[in-house]
Motif scaffolding. Structure first.
Motif, short mmCIF file in Angstrom:
data_model
loop_
_atom_site.label_atom_id
_atom_site.label_comp_id
_atom_site.label_asym_id
_atom_site.label_seq_id
_atom_site.Cartn_x
_atom_site.Cartn_y
_atom_site.Cartn_z
N ILE A 1 -3.50 25.42 1.08
CA ILE A 1 -4.64 25.28 1.99
C ILE A 1 -4.19 24.82 3.37
O ILE A 1 -5.01 24.42 4.20
CB ILE A 1 -5.73 24.35 1.41
CG1 ILE A 1 -5.19 22.93 1.18
CG2 ILE A 1 -6.29 24.91 0.10
CD1 ILE A 1 -6.27 21.91 0.81
N CYS B 1 -2.55 22.14 4.57
CA CYS B 1 -2.95 20.79 4.96
C CYS B 1 -1.81 20.04 5.64
O CYS B 1 -2.05 19.07 6.36
CB CYS B 1 -3.43 20.01 3.74
SG CYS B 1 -2.10 19.60 2.58
N CYS C 1 2.76 18.26 2.61
CA CYS C 1 4.13 18.39 2.12
C CYS C 1 5.14 18.07 3.21
O CYS C 1 6.15 17.41 2.95
CB CYS C 1 4.38 19.78 1.53
SG CYS C 1 3.97 21.15 2.62
N VAL D 1 -3.14 21.14 -4.06
CA VAL D 1 -3.38 22.26 -4.97
C VAL D 1 -2.19 22.46 -5.91
O VAL D 1 -1.98 23.55 -6.45
CB VAL D 1 -3.75 23.56 -4.22
CG1 VAL D 1 -5.19 23.50 -3.73
CG2 VAL D 1 -2.81 23.80 -3.04
N LEU E 1 6.50 22.97 -5.26
CA LEU E 1 7.32 23.45 -4.15
C LEU E 1 8.84 23.46 -4.43
O LEU E 1 9.50 24.46 -4.14
CB LEU E 1 6.99 22.67 -2.87
CG LEU E 1 5.58 22.98 -2.33
CD1 LEU E 1 5.02 21.81 -1.55
CD2 LEU E 1 5.60 24.23 -1.45
S1 SF4 Z 1 0.87 20.22 0.68
FE1 SF4 Z 1 0.45 22.07 -0.53
S2 SF4 Z 1 -1.48 22.84 0.33
FE2 SF4 Z 1 -0.69 21.38 1.81
S3 SF4 Z 1 0.51 22.64 3.26
FE3 SF4 Z 1 1.95 21.91 1.72
S4 SF4 Z 1 2.00 23.52 0.18
FE4 SF4 Z 1 0.18 23.89 1.43
#
Ligand code: SF4
Lengths: 470, 217
Positions: free
Chosen positions: A314, A316, A319, A375, A379
């Motif tokens: 999404i 955000c 990460c 979500v 990763l």
């Molecule tokens: S924390 Fe998850 S949802 Fe948010 S930018 Fe990184 S990969 Fe995407």
């Protein structure tokens, strides 16, 4: 935007020595994670909501063609138009065409990562259109000919005097602020951009979500710039990845409970706007045309494979806010639009692993990114996937290849391996000069410039095992 | 092949499944709810209190005038400070008649100093206002003037976002724009220093009233 991901190592080294950048990065890692943690604590249902939204995202991905068709039909029913773009070029061409047909000369643009991905500003400029980025951070970057270094805080790498210099070079003396205080500079940008909002023929925004039940686009901002870009001009164009669809407003609501909390630690962004089609005949305001450009550009290839979970993203930024590698080198070192752990997965998909082989290695595998991802995208696992592809295709970086090959040759000869290890340990101990740690090591400057390497013990494990120390 | 067919074909090839339209249409019709947070639940008094508290936490100013007080009285200080026309919703215009300030219903312009809108509802869970565009309801009023006022009736404070969507669905024809507003505009793009009034309003004033459901006319 030019892809410089292949130079990750060199860029990273430069970033580590850039004092200004290091100060900015320290402030990210001090600010965002704490605010996020506080926001999560105040919503006991966060984990359950994360489970729910993750399931919704997976459901949509498994039915993506159908959801896109439903979305398209609803946009059309509301009087809007949907355009499909298989790749970056198609997206640029489509948007230029819409602008031309509308007889447009000026474009006001909200922040959109998809538009960065397709190099939209370059395409519009080449077609003779005057484009103004309206997000404050993006506007500053545009004046400097610079690129975003963070997906939600694009100008995080700059300081107030950089902004002051950029404004001095582009704004009339009459609108200049009297100091380089952030509040003053922000007010100056506000004065300059008001007129641009009002005079833009076309407004372009990204989308945080597309809602299938109604054919709506949803965009969130704190500044209100995306709203001025979608309510004022005669034409509103939305550019969005095909991975942005959610079924209903109820699903959108659940996702919004995760988004701002994960991004900035706010409970919700200041403005969350759902646009559906062009203005109705008697409406007091709103655009006469509403277009949605659905961008694939490598996304559909993620479906049904080991990287599919990435399509839940999404955007955000959590990460990267929690990543020790991003925190050390910043966003530009990643060499393309998407930085941090999510970028290390997406960039190889979109520009090719041969042009970004270092990115999947830009990780300490500490797992923080997966922990904070709202979500639940695994990763580190997805980065491992790319490392394996790189190795298969023989495109891993020269350093890794050389090192691994030497190691593999040695590992097959245990006696030689042990002798070499003892020799190397002896050398490293010498270099450490009895201090127990090294501040510089040959062939590993990238490591030791930013951290210390512990000196090896006098006798290794195998020697001690053989000597009966069990 | 058009880009539309290319993209759809790529997706279908990757997904390798056939009949899925049924599951999609069912979900679109049933609209299942996710977890609704406890902070979105409670009786009217609790929700009203939470709405005010969350809105103030987001730097909105909340005014709670006595029942029946007309807007020009509640907003006298703002009207005195703003010259030119006041951009407002058709439904609120009657309240301005005979009072100070010239209220007009039209799309907002960059030089406007003050706008007063009627909110469709308020959401307690985050102190959020829900506005909708429509005939006699210029949505630009919420974004261009430096001071934005939104009137909402206590009867229109709902718990969570899901309940707000029920209100929108019940209001009839789907509006072109539905906007959630939580506090005044802000940016932290320069050195992560938060400042109010980026492009939208510097001040957001919520007038929380009793027995004056302006949005529904
Ligand atoms: S924390 Fe998850 S949802 Fe948010 S930018 Fe990184 S990969 Fe995407």
């Amino acid at each position: 935007m030019e892809v410089t991901s292949a130079q990750f190592r060199a860029s990273a080294r430069r970033a580590l020595g850039d004092e200004r950048l290091q100060t900015a990065l320290a402030s990210i890692q001090k600010g965002f994670p704490g605010k996020r943690a506080t926001a999560l604590e105040a919503l006991p249902e966060f984990a359950a909501t994360s489970d729910h939204v993750t399931a919704v995202r997976d459901h949509v991905n498994a039915h993506l063609d159908v959801y896109l068709e439903r979305f398209e039909a609803q946009v059309q029913a509301a009087g809007g138009q949907v355009h499909w773009a298989a790749d970056a070029d198609a997206a640029g061409r489509t948007i230029v065409d819409i602008c031309r047909r509308a007889g447009a000369r000026s474009v006001g643009k909200g922040k959109s990562m998809a538009s960065e991905e397709v190099g939209l500003n370059e395409a519009l400029a080449a077609a003779g259109l005057q484009v103004t980025e309206t997000d404050l951070g993006e506007y500053i970057l545009q004046l400097r000919g610079d690129h975003p270094s963070h997906i939600i805080a694009p100008a995080i790498h700059l300081r107030r005097d950089d902004v002051d210099t950029a404004f001095a070079g582009h704004h009339d003396a009459g609108v200049r602020s009297s100091s380089s205080e952030p509040a003053e500079l922000q007010a100056e940008a506000r004065r300059v951009l008001r007129e641009r909002f009002a005079s833009a023929d076309v407004g372009i925004t990204g989308a945080n979500m597309l809602i299938a039940e109604s054919g709506s686009s949803c965009i969130v901002t704190n500044e209100g710039n995306a709203d001025l870009s979608q309510h004022l001009p005669r034409v509103h164009i939305v550019i969005a990845g095909i991975d942005k669809v959610v079924p209903t407003f109820e699903d959108a609501s659940a996702l919004l409970r995760l988004l701002a909390r994960s991004a900035t630690g706010q409970e919700i962004t200041v403005y969350t706007t759902f646009s559906t089609g062009p203005a109705r005949p008697d409406d007091s305001d709103g655009p006469a045309e509403y277009h949605v450009v659905l961008l694939d550009n490598g996304r559909s290839e993620l479906l049904g494979g080991s990287l599919e979970a990435m399509l839940r993203c999404i955007r955000c930024g959590a990460c990267m806010n929690h990543c020790p590698v991003y925190g050390a080198v910043g966003g530009h070192a990643y060499g393309w639009v998407y930085p941090g752990p999510m970028g290390a997965v997406l960039t190889p998909q979109m520009v090719g692993i041969e042009r970004s082989a270092d990115l999947p290695n830009a990780s300490t595998f500490c797992g923080r990114c997966a922990e904070v991802c709202p979500v639940q995208i695994p990763l580190p696992e997805l980065m491992r996937h790319w490392r394996e592809r790189a190795a298969e295709q023989g495109v891993e970086s020269a350093m890794v290849r050389y090192g691994l090959r030497t190691w593999a040759a040695l590992a097959r000869r245990p006696r030689l391996y042990r002798r070499c290890a003892r020799l190397a340990a002896g050398c490293l101990r010498l270099l450490a000069r009895g201090r127990g740690r090294l501040t510089r090591a040959p062939l590993a400057l990238g490591w030791t410039q930013s951290r210390d390497l512990p000196a090896p013990a006098r006798r290794g494990f195998i020697e001690r095992w053989q000597a009966g120390e069990r | 092949m058009s880009d539309r067919e290319t993209v759809l074909q790529r997706i279908r090839q990757r997904l390798k499944v056939s009949e899925r339209a049924g599951a999609v249409d069912e979900r679109l019709q049933q609209r299942p709810l996710g977890p609704v947070p406890a902070r979105a639940c409670g009786d009217a008094a609790t929700l009203r209190e939470r709405f005010v508290e969350r809105a103030e936490a987001a730097s909105a100013e909340v005014r709670q005038p006595p029942r029946g007080e007309p807007l020009p009285t509640t907003l006298a200080d703002l009207v005195a400070g703003a010259d030119g026309e006041i951009v407002t919703d058709e439904a609120l215009r009657a309240e301005w008649r005979g009072g100070a300030g010239r209220a007009v219903c039209r799309r907002a312009r960059p030089e406007d100093a003050l706008a007063v809108s009627a909110a469709l509802c308020g959401v307690a869970e985050t102190g959020t206002l829900v506005l909708a565009s429509g005939p006699g309801r210029p949505i630009t009023a919420a974004f261009l003037p430096p001071v934005h006022v939104a009137a909402v009736d206590a009867a229109d404070i709902v718990g969570g976002y899901e309940a707000a969507w029920e209100r929108v669905r019940a209001a009839g024809a789907w509006p072109r724009a539905v906007t959630w507003i939580t506090g005044p505009s802000r940016s932290a793009d320069i050195e992560q220093t938060l400042n109010l009034g980026a492009h939208g309003p510097l001040r957001l004033i919520i007038v929380l009233r009793n027995g004056q459901e302006a949005f529904r006319e």
